[in-house]
Design an enzyme around this catalytic site. Structure first.
Site, PDB file in Angstrom:
ATOM      1  N   ASP A 294      24.214 -36.013  23.155  1.00 47.03           N
ATOM      2  CA  ASP A 294      22.831 -36.330  22.808  1.00 47.03           C
ATOM      3  C   ASP A 294      22.808 -37.387  21.708  1.00 47.03           C
ATOM      4  O   ASP A 294      23.646 -37.373  20.796  1.00 47.03           O
ATOM      5  CB  ASP A 294      22.123 -35.066  22.336  1.00 47.03           C
ATOM      6  CG  ASP A 294      20.627 -35.279  22.145  1.00 47.03           C
ATOM      7  OD1 ASP A 294      19.957 -35.633  23.125  1.00 47.03           O
ATOM      8  OD2 ASP A 294      20.157 -35.105  21.002  1.00 47.03           O
TER       9      ASP A 294
ATOM     10  N   GLU B 115      23.845 -40.153  26.028  1.00 43.48           N
ATOM     11  CA  GLU B 115      22.443 -40.540  25.977  1.00 43.48           C
ATOM     12  C   GLU B 115      22.300 -41.753  25.066  1.00 43.48           C
ATOM     13  O   GLU B 115      22.458 -41.669  23.858  1.00 43.48           O
ATOM     14  CB  GLU B 115      21.576 -39.407  25.447  1.00 43.48           C
ATOM     15  CG  GLU B 115      20.095 -39.775  25.501  1.00 43.48           C
ATOM     16  CD  GLU B 115      19.226 -38.932  24.598  1.00 43.48           C
ATOM     17  OE1 GLU B 115      18.088 -38.632  24.993  1.00 43.48           O
ATOM     18  OE2 GLU B 115      19.671 -38.581  23.481  1.00 43.48           O
TER      19      GLU B 115
END
Length: 288
Positions: A24, A50
């Site tokens: 993330d 990400e």
């Protein structure tokens, strides 16, 4: 101080090539640092990062491809633009910026469905058609969103009085469960069946009706017009046989829960396709 090897982290089950990580906010970690962490792994894993593209920003998704796959946020915006404002015929060469083999693509995710120009569950059938295209088209690694209803972009998931998130109940309006919707769920199988094949036999009407094959493994028709597509036969590379339309049904031990279509020896089948609807046939759904 000697760093602890990452392989000493206990796993719930033996690792395999299916083990992996989603990093993330990888954009806020230098790509070289992620590479250094990855170098300490002693077993192969699937890794995707990400990295949100921002126009004019100095950090780009392309910087991270040496480490593994990368989220391609431009994909969902571009797909929505075509479905909402352009013509499906423009999808003939659809792709995004990252190399296909390293792009993780999606119509929407938990961020963009709140703060982005993308298609979401609120768009109903258009969202389903866009997901069907994504799962049938040979670009990127597709990811299907599954979410809950909200009116406030900052709202969390349904919770009990104690504030604890409730168990998912796909029969309740609060949970959208896009991954369970037949037109999306059945297209996941389509995606798996046609892997490794190219696009064949593209057809479009110059506007919002398209059709294409995936080698001799699958064929998809999408009609996003406001009227039905009638009186047309489609040419496929599928072997002759009777196929379950997985856009409307699923294969059972006794046949198909939806309509079936017969592909003749020359590869042709006839279908009338309702407005904002589709037909999906694949080799794993040959029922006779």
């Amino acid at each position: 101080m000697t760093p602890t090897p990452l392989t000493e982290v206990p796993w719930n089950s033996p690792c395999s090539p299916r083990c992996g990580f989603r990093i993330d906010a990888a954009k806020h970690i230098p790509a070289a640092d992620i590479a250094a962490i990855e170098d300490r792994l002693t077993e192969p894993v699937y890794l995707y990062q990400e990295v949100i593209h921002g126009a004019g920003e100095p950090i780009t998704p392309e910087e991270y491809t040496a480490n593994g796959d990368v989220t391609e946020f431009r994909y969902g915006r571009d797909l929505a633009k075509i479905f909402d404002h352009e013509k499906l015929a423009h999808l003939r060469t659809f792709a995004s910026v990252l190399p296909s083999e390293q792009a993780v693509v999606f119509t929407d995710n938990h961020d963009t469905q709140r703060h982005g120009d993308v298609l979401t569950h609120a768009d109903g059938r258009t969202h389903e058609l866009a997901n069907a295209f994504m799962l049938a088209w040979p670009y990127g690694t597709p990811r299907v969103m599954s979410s809950y209803a909200f009116s406030d972009p900052d709202a969390g998931p349904p919770t009990a009085g104690s504030g604890i998130t409730e168990d998912v109940d796909c029969s309740a309006a609060a949970w959208q469960c896009e991954h369970r919707q037949p037109r999306i769920a059945n297209m996941v199988e389509f995606h798996n069946v046609v892997q490794g094949t190219g696009v064949t036999g593209w057809w479009d009407n110059g506007n919002d009706s398209i059709a294409f094959g995936r080698g001799d493994r699958g064929y998809l028709v999408l009609n996003d017009e406001d009227s039905a597509l009638t009186g047309r036969s489609f040419h496929t590379s599928l072997p002759a046989g009777t196929y379950c339309d997985v856009f409307h049904g699923r294969v059972t031990a006794t046949g198909c829960t939806g309509p079936t279509y017969t592909v003749n020896a020359a590869g042709w089948f006839r279908a009338d396709v309702a407005a904002h609807d589709g037909v999906a046939l694949h080799a794993g759904a040959n029922v006779g």
